[in-house]
Scaffold this motif. Structure first.
Motif, PDB file in Angstrom:
ATOM      1  N   ILE A 172      -4.918   4.082  15.221  1.00 43.18           N
ATOM      2  CA  ILE A 172      -4.660   5.293  14.431  1.00 43.18           C
ATOM      3  C   ILE A 172      -5.565   6.411  14.892  1.00 43.18           C
ATOM      4  CG2 ILE A 172      -4.702   6.271  12.100  1.00 43.18           C
ATOM      5  CD1 ILE A 172      -4.425   2.732  12.053  1.00 43.18           C
ATOM      6  N   ALA A 173      -6.829   6.082  15.126  1.00 40.33           N
ATOM      7  CA  ALA A 173      -7.763   7.088  15.631  1.00 40.33           C
ATOM      8  C   ALA A 173      -7.217   7.673  16.931  1.00 40.33           C
ATOM      9  CB  ALA A 173      -9.144   6.479  15.839  1.00 40.33           C
ATOM     10  N   GLU A 174      -6.714   6.810  17.786  1.00 36.57           N
ATOM     11  CA  GLU A 174      -6.168   7.265  19.072  1.00 36.57           C
ATOM     12  C   GLU A 174      -4.962   8.186  18.868  1.00 36.57           C
ATOM     13  OE1 GLU A 174      -6.205   8.120  22.840  1.00 36.57           O
ATOM     14  OE2 GLU A 174      -7.731   6.867  21.914  1.00 36.57           O
ATOM     15  N   LEU A 175      -4.095   7.849  17.919  1.00 35.53           N
ATOM     16  CA  LEU A 175      -2.938   8.703  17.629  1.00 35.53           C
ATOM     17  C   LEU A 175      -3.368  10.102  17.201  1.00 35.53           C
ATOM     18  CD1 LEU A 175      -0.583   6.270  15.639  1.00 35.53           C
ATOM     19  CD2 LEU A 175      -0.180   7.225  17.915  1.00 35.53           C
ATOM     20  N   ASN A 218       1.943   1.686  11.621  1.00 37.92           N
ATOM     21  CA  ASN A 218       3.092   1.784  10.728  1.00 37.92           C
ATOM     22  C   ASN A 218       2.761   2.669   9.525  1.00 37.92           C
ATOM     23  OD1 ASN A 218       5.759   1.043   9.731  1.00 37.92           O
ATOM     24  ND2 ASN A 218       4.674  -0.187   8.217  1.00 37.92           N
ATOM     25  N   GLN A 219       1.569   2.475   8.936  1.00 38.35           N
ATOM     26  CA  GLN A 219       1.157   3.314   7.807  1.00 38.35           C
ATOM     27  C   GLN A 219       1.019   4.775   8.232  1.00 38.35           C
ATOM     28  OE1 GLN A 219      -2.426   1.769   6.034  1.00 38.35           O
ATOM     29  NE2 GLN A 219      -1.372   0.019   5.117  1.00 38.35           N
ATOM     30  N   THR A 270       0.827  -1.204   0.000  1.00 38.21           N
ATOM     31  CA  THR A 270       0.000   0.000   0.000  1.00 38.21           C
ATOM     32  C   THR A 270       0.861   1.255   0.000  1.00 38.21           C
ATOM     33  OG1 THR A 270      -1.611  -1.257   1.291  1.00 38.21           O
ATOM     34  CG2 THR A 270      -1.921   1.113   1.176  1.00 38.21           C
ATOM     35  N   THR A 271       1.889   1.271   0.833  1.00 34.94           N
ATOM     36  CA  THR A 271       2.773   2.431   0.943  1.00 34.94           C
ATOM     37  C   THR A 271       3.483   2.718  -0.376  1.00 34.94           C
ATOM     38  OG1 THR A 271       3.077   2.026   3.304  1.00 34.94           O
ATOM     39  CG2 THR A 271       4.721   3.407   2.226  1.00 34.94           C
ATOM     40  N   ASP A 272       3.942   1.682  -1.053  1.00 33.07           N
ATOM     41  CA  ASP A 272       4.619   1.864  -2.338  1.00 33.07           C
ATOM     42  C   ASP A 272       3.683   2.488  -3.373  1.00 33.07           C
ATOM     43  OD1 ASP A 272       6.891   0.790  -1.208  1.00 33.07           O
ATOM     44  OD2 ASP A 272       6.688  -1.167  -2.180  1.00 33.07           O
ATOM     45  N   MET A 273       2.446   2.009  -3.419  1.00 34.33           N
ATOM     46  CA  MET A 273       1.471   2.575  -4.358  1.00 34.33           C
ATOM     47  C   MET A 273       1.197   4.047  -4.034  1.00 34.33           C
ATOM     48  SD  MET A 273      -1.490  -0.305  -4.764  1.00 34.33           S
ATOM     49  CE  MET A 273      -1.165  -1.999  -5.224  1.00 34.33           C
ATOM     50  N   GLU A 276       2.788   6.353  10.480  1.00 28.74           N
ATOM     51  CA  GLU A 276       4.154   6.886  10.503  1.00 28.74           C
ATOM     52  C   GLU A 276       4.678   7.105   9.092  1.00 28.74           C
ATOM     53  OE1 GLU A 276       6.231   3.975  12.852  1.00 28.74           O
ATOM     54  OE2 GLU A 276       5.082   4.488  14.650  1.00 28.74           O
ATOM     55  N   GLU A 277       4.406   6.147   8.187  1.00 31.99           N
ATOM     56  CA  GLU A 277       4.849   6.275   6.797  1.00 31.99           C
ATOM     57  C   GLU A 277       4.191   7.476   6.120  1.00 31.99           C
ATOM     58  OE1 GLU A 277       7.189   4.628   4.919  1.00 31.99           O
ATOM     59  OE2 GLU A 277       7.770   3.750   6.837  1.00 31.99           O
ATOM     60  N   LEU A 278       2.886   7.659   6.362  1.00 37.20           N
ATOM     61  CA  LEU A 278       2.181   8.780   5.749  1.00 37.20           C
ATOM     62  C   LEU A 278       2.737  10.109   6.242  1.00 37.20           C
ATOM     63  CD1 LEU A 278      -0.029   9.847   3.903  1.00 37.20           C
ATOM     64  CD2 LEU A 278      -1.617   9.683   5.841  1.00 37.20           C
ATOM     65  N   GLU A 279       2.967  10.218   7.541  1.00 37.49           N
ATOM     66  CA  GLU A 279       3.549  11.449   8.085  1.00 37.49           C
ATOM     67  C   GLU A 279       4.890  11.744   7.407  1.00 37.49           C
ATOM     68  OE1 GLU A 279       2.190  13.510  10.402  1.00 37.49           O
ATOM     69  OE2 GLU A 279       0.458  12.276  10.920  1.00 37.49           O
ATOM     70  N   LYS A 280       5.689  10.693   7.219  1.00 31.89           N
ATOM     71  CA  LYS A 280       7.004  10.827   6.580  1.00 31.89           C
ATOM     72  C   LYS A 280       6.862  11.248   5.113  1.00 31.89           C
ATOM     73  CE  LYS A 280      10.159   7.402   5.637  1.00 31.89           C
ATOM     74  NZ  LYS A 280      10.845   6.151   5.979  1.00 31.89           N
ATOM     75  N   ILE A 281       5.953  10.598   4.386  1.00 28.52           N
ATOM     76  CA  ILE A 281       5.739  10.919   2.972  1.00 28.52           C
ATOM     77  C   ILE A 281       5.275  12.370   2.814  1.00 28.52           C
ATOM     78  CG2 ILE A 281       4.279  10.438   0.959  1.00 28.52           C
ATOM     79  CD1 ILE A 281       4.214   7.463   2.014  1.00 28.52           C
ATOM     80  N   VAL A 282       4.292  12.778   3.619  1.00 32.38           N
ATOM     81  CA  VAL A 282       3.756  14.145   3.527  1.00 32.38           C
ATOM     82  C   VAL A 282       4.843  15.164   3.859  1.00 32.38           C
ATOM     83  CG1 VAL A 282       2.097  15.777   4.544  1.00 32.38           C
ATOM     84  CG2 VAL A 282       1.358  13.472   3.933  1.00 32.38           C
TER      85      VAL A 282
END
Length: 192
Positions: A158-161, A92-93, A65-68, A95-101
């Protein structure tokens, strides 16, 4: 920029509401469902892998998903932000999204909006959609219930984060489409 994470279980109306948000705020939607369908239709390696999980009613592994998603964010866009629909679904996603953005867009997530709909209504919506969509995962009640159960299990953290960051808002996803849209617009206006 406005970068929205749009949450909601399968059948909650995310796709419809994302379109309304796009028109109102000039955003680009990145839907993992659309990314999966594109990759599956074009028979890419990522698409074949994603399909093997979707057909069983399971969530696609993070890295696929992250690669796409990363490939899609890197494409030039004249919009004023993004709607992330169906991603993140794991910590994990997130964290990845925060990094990508941060790295690709030099920005951050603005808000996480969750559409809330009763489970029985979700099942009926998806079974009805399955009659016309041709999607195998919308035609089997057991698979639908498994998808909904997995959605809640995976997204609770994720909601909690996002709650801890003061960026999480729930919106009732039942009612007239325009009324739901107005509630979403009001939440986005608060962060502009």
């Amino acid at each position: 920029m406005i970068n929205i994470v749009l949450f909601g279980p399968p059948g909650s109306g995310k796709g419809t509401q994302a379109q309304n948000l796009i028109e109102k705020f000039n955003l680009k939607q990145i839907s993992t469902g659309d990314l999966f369908r594109y990759n599956m239709k074009n028979d890419t390696e990522l698409g074949k892998l994603a399909k093997s999980f979707i057909d069983k009613g399971e969530l696609v592994p993070d890295q696929v998903t992250t690669d796409m998603l990363t490939d899609e964010v890197k494409k030039p866009s004249p919009t004023k932000g993004f709607i992330f629909d169906g991603y993140p679904r794991t910590t994990n996603q997130t964290e990845e999204l925060e990094k990508i953005v941060k790295e690709v867009l030099n920005d951050k997530i603005s808000i996480c909006i969750s559409l809330v709909v009763d489970d029985e209504m979700l099942v009926q919506r998806l079974l009805n959609r399955g009659k016309t969509s041709g999607r195998t995962d919308d035609s089997n009640e057991e698979i639908i219930r498994n998808r909904i159960k997995e959605y809640y299990a995976k997204t609770a953290e994720i909601a909690e984060l996002y709650k801890q960051q003061g960026k999480y808002v729930e919106v009732n996803g039942v009612g007239a489409i325009d009324e739901i849209s107005e509630k979403l617009f009001a939440e986005v206006e608060k962060i502009k």
